[in-house]
Every structure is written in structure tokens, then in C-alpha cells.
Design a protein around this motif. Structure first.
Motif, PDB file in Angstrom:
ATOM      1  N   CYS A  26       0.751  -1.145   0.205  1.00  0.00           N
ATOM      2  CA  CYS A  26      -0.214  -0.037   0.012  1.00  0.00           C
ATOM      3  C   CYS A  26       0.898   1.235   0.141  1.00  0.00           C
ATOM      4  N   GLN A  30      -1.593   4.536   3.726  1.00  0.00           N
ATOM      5  CA  GLN A  30      -2.843   3.760   3.581  1.00  0.00           C
ATOM      6  C   GLN A  30      -2.689   2.398   4.085  1.00  0.00           C
ATOM      7  N   ASN A  33      -7.654  -3.202   3.780  1.00  0.00           N
ATOM      8  CA  ASN A  33      -8.925  -3.395   4.254  1.00  0.00           C
ATOM      9  C   ASN A  33      -8.745  -4.897   4.965  1.00  0.00           C
ATOM     10  N   ALA A  34      -9.811  -5.386   5.900  1.00  0.00           N
ATOM     11  CA  ALA A  34      -9.643  -6.537   6.393  1.00  0.00           C
ATOM     12  C   ALA A  34      -9.425  -7.746   5.256  1.00  0.00           C
ATOM     13  N   GLU A  35     -10.005  -7.687   4.167  1.00  0.00           N
ATOM     14  CA  GLU A  35      -9.389  -8.805   3.297  1.00  0.00           C
ATOM     15  C   GLU A  35      -8.352  -8.738   2.576  1.00  0.00           C
ATOM     16  N   GLN A  36      -7.676  -7.713   2.715  1.00  0.00           N
ATOM     17  CA  GLN A  36      -6.566  -7.184   2.174  1.00  0.00           C
ATOM     18  C   GLN A  36      -6.445  -7.306   0.692  1.00  0.00           C
ATOM     19  N   CYS A  39      -6.355  -0.875  -0.720  1.00  0.00           N
ATOM     20  CA  CYS A  39      -5.659  -0.083   0.122  1.00  0.00           C
ATOM     21  C   CYS A  39      -6.834   1.144   0.558  1.00  0.00           C
ATOM     22  N   MET A  40      -6.730   1.361   1.688  1.00  0.00           N
ATOM     23  CA  MET A  40      -7.900   2.388   2.419  1.00  0.00           C
ATOM     24  C   MET A  40      -6.588   3.519   3.137  1.00  0.00           C
ATOM     25  N   ARG A  64     -13.186   7.494   8.167  1.00  0.00           N
ATOM     26  CA  ARG A  64     -12.240   6.581   7.465  1.00  0.00           C
ATOM     27  C   ARG A  64     -12.368   6.238   5.985  1.00  0.00           C
ATOM     28  N   ASN A  65     -11.118   6.329   5.264  1.00  0.00           N
ATOM     29  CA  ASN A  65     -11.130   6.217   3.760  1.00  0.00           C
ATOM     30  C   ASN A  65     -11.993   7.209   2.973  1.00  0.00           C
TER      31      ASN A  65
END
Length: 87
Positions: A26, A30, A33-36, A39-40, A64-65
């Protein structure tokens, strides 16, 4: 606080669209996210028009984001258009 955010960002070795063949880190400020899978933008930053993380200016709520189009301006502040980054 800023030093800690920078340090965390530099230590993040997150990956997007992760497969053994195509693993991408990332960008700075950044995180995945949880699932990878994407990028957030990290807290305290928003995604600028050029795709880079930009510090949130005074008068904008930290969510967020966020992107420059979705900046949530606090009461007593304003911006000319949704595409404006001037608060």
C-alpha cells in the motif's frame, strides 16, 4: 502523534490483490482493508485527486477512507464545490 503515524505507515507491509505472483504494498499513509484486497486511507488523511494521501485540513471531520469528493466539512466551514480541496 504524527511520528507514530509515519512510523506505522512505514512499517505496514500490506498487500493488495494478494497472490504469490502479484503482491503490492500500500502507498504511504494507506493500509489494507480486512480482506487485504484494497488499500484504504489511514485516519487523519484523505485520498487526494492524484491518488496520494493528504493530511485532513482544519474544518474537516476525520472519517475512514475519505476522498476529496467526500470530505465532510464541519459546521462553520465551507468549500465552494464538492471537487474543491480548499476549506
Amino acid at each position: 502523534m504524527m511520528f507514530a503515524v509515519i512510523l506505522i505507515a512505514l512499517l505496514v507491509q500490506a498487500h493488495v490483490n494478494a497472490t504469490p505472483e502479484t503482491c503490492l504494498a500500500c502507498p504511504l499513509f494507506q493500509a489494507p482493508n480486512a480482506e487485504q484486497t484494497v488499500c484504504m486511507v489511514m485516519p487523519g488523511y484523505y485520498l487526494g485527486p492524484d491518488g496520494q494521501s493528504v493530511p485532513i485540513p482544519r474544518g474537516v471531520q476525520d472519517e475512514r477512507n475519505m476522498t476529496f469528493e467526500t470530505l465532510d466539512v464541519e459546521e462553520g466551514f465551507w468549500r465552494l464545490t464538492q471537487n474543491s480541496t480548499n476549506i
